[in-house]
Design a protein around this motif. Structure first.
Motif, PDB file in Angstrom:
ATOM      1  N   ALA A  31      70.137  33.788 110.758  1.00 50.29           N
ATOM      2  CA  ALA A  31      69.405  32.541 110.551  1.00 50.29           C
ATOM      3  C   ALA A  31      69.890  31.459 111.506  1.00 50.29           C
ATOM      4  N   TYR A  33      69.008  27.159 112.718  1.00 41.65           N
ATOM      5  CA  TYR A  33      68.446  25.907 112.205  1.00 41.65           C
ATOM      6  C   TYR A  33      68.534  24.816 113.272  1.00 41.65           C
ATOM      7  N   GLN A  50      64.667  32.714 110.090  1.00 36.32           N
ATOM      8  CA  GLN A  50      65.485  33.715 109.409  1.00 36.32           C
ATOM      9  C   GLN A  50      65.601  35.002 110.218  1.00 36.32           C
ATOM     10  N   GLN A  96      72.465  35.426 106.923  1.00 35.00           N
ATOM     11  CA  GLN A  96      71.469  35.299 105.860  1.00 35.00           C
ATOM     12  C   GLN A  96      71.870  36.141 104.665  1.00 35.00           C
ATOM     13  N   ASP A  97      71.565  35.624 103.497  1.00 35.95           N
ATOM     14  CA  ASP A  97      71.762  36.364 102.254  1.00 35.95           C
ATOM     15  C   ASP A  97      73.200  36.797 102.017  1.00 35.95           C
ATOM     16  N   ARG A  98      74.118  36.069 102.551  1.00 30.82           N
ATOM     17  CA  ARG A  98      75.523  36.291 102.261  1.00 30.82           C
ATOM     18  C   ARG A  98      76.102  34.952 101.805  1.00 30.82           C
ATOM     19  N   ASN A  99      77.223  34.986 101.182  1.00 34.23           N
ATOM     20  CA  ASN A  99      77.839  33.741 100.723  1.00 34.23           C
ATOM     21  C   ASN A  99      78.597  33.063 101.854  1.00 34.23           C
ATOM     22  N   GLN A 100      77.877  32.715 102.894  1.00 32.69           N
ATOM     23  CA  GLN A 100      78.491  32.064 104.042  1.00 32.69           C
ATOM     24  C   GLN A 100      77.706  30.813 104.409  1.00 32.69           C
ATOM     25  N   PRO A 101      78.391  29.772 104.773  1.00 37.36           N
ATOM     26  CA  PRO A 101      77.725  28.513 105.099  1.00 37.36           C
ATOM     27  C   PRO A 101      77.208  28.465 106.540  1.00 37.36           C
ATOM     28  N   GLN A 102      76.621  27.350 106.895  1.00 40.01           N
ATOM     29  CA  GLN A 102      76.101  27.147 108.246  1.00 40.01           C
ATOM     30  C   GLN A 102      77.211  26.624 109.164  1.00 40.01           C
TER      31      GLN A 102
ATOM     32  N   MET B  34      79.566  22.028  99.930  1.00 35.78           N
ATOM     33  CA  MET B  34      80.384  22.096 101.130  1.00 35.78           C
ATOM     34  C   MET B  34      80.795  20.717 101.585  1.00 35.78           C
ATOM     35  N   TYR B  51      81.401  27.484  95.112  1.00 38.34           N
ATOM     36  CA  TYR B  51      80.211  27.784  94.328  1.00 38.34           C
ATOM     37  C   TYR B  51      80.403  27.458  92.853  1.00 38.34           C
TER      38      TYR B  51
END
Lengths: 113, 114
Positions: A31, A33, A50, A96-102, B34, B51
């Motif tokens: 992904a 942005y 995405q 994408q679709d993982r618990n990770q930030p931008q 965050m 979270y």
């Protein structure tokens, strides 16, 4: 080093001109942005993508266009229809679709001549 | 009403002080939280993310989330001049099958005086 590269760092636009901001990432993120940052307003989402060849409008897409022909590249064009383009533009990417930030690049500052 | 409200600052503290940065949010569906640090003319750099309600600590930084009050905080202990930056909170939804979108606070500018 893995990361997000934005170029140029500074860009000037003449009235009626389209300009393109580059964003390249070598993080293998799905992904990507584009955000616009104005003083006192935080970051506002312009477009996001995405997967390759697919993208969606964000909150302030009018006057902007994007493409996603390659996974690692997500260029933003500021068109002449964007009447107030002066801002700091930030590109970000994430898994994408993982618990990770931008994660963000270092931005392009666009000004009107 | 904005979805995310952040104390605007600017905030100026002496070196060694404890700093508290705060955001409130209105949408109870927000699920992850965050904090980013942004130096002048640079992109935001991720500091902390969590979270769940409660505290998360990383060195001198502690992120605190209170979902019942819709309130998040970032505490900086033993603040240093190098902590001088703008701090952005970012709050988001996890939507299955779609890229996550974040809502950012407007940022708090912090200056730590030597």
């Amino acid at each position: 080093d893995g990361g997000i590269t934005q170029s140029p760092k500074y860009l000037f636009r003449k009235e009626g001109q389209n300009v393109t901001l580059s964003c390249e990432q070598n993080l293998n993120h799905d992904a990507m942005y584009w955000y616009r940052q104005d003083p006192g307003q935080g970051l506002r989402l312009i477009y996001y993508s995405q997967i390759v060849n697919d993208f969606q409008k964000g909150d302030i897409a009018e006057g902007y266009s994007v493409s996603r022909e390659k996974k690692e590249s997500f260029p933003l064009t500021v068109t002449s229809a964007q009447k107030n383009p002066t801002a700091f533009y930030l590109c970000a990417s994430s898994i994408q679709d993982r618990n990770q930030p931008q994660h963000f690049g270092d931005g392009t500052r666009l000004s009107i001549l | 009403q904005k979805e995310v409200e952040q104390d605007p600052g600017p905030l100026s503290v002496p070196e060694g002080a404890i700093v508290s940065l705060n955001c409130t949010y209105s949408n109870s569906a927000f699920q992850y939280f965050m904090w980013y640090r942004q130096y002048s003319r640079k992109g935001p750099e991720l500091l902390m993310y969590t979270y769940s309600s409660g505290n998360k600590e990383d060195g001198r930084f502690t992120a605190q989330v209170d979902k019942s009050s819709k309130y998040i905080s970032l505490f900086i202990r033993d603040s240093q001049p190098s902590d001088s930056a703008t701090y952005l909170c970012a709050i988001g939804l996890i939507s299955s099958g779609s890229a996550r979108q974040l809502t950012f606070g407007s940022g708090t500018q912090l200056t730590v005086l030597p």
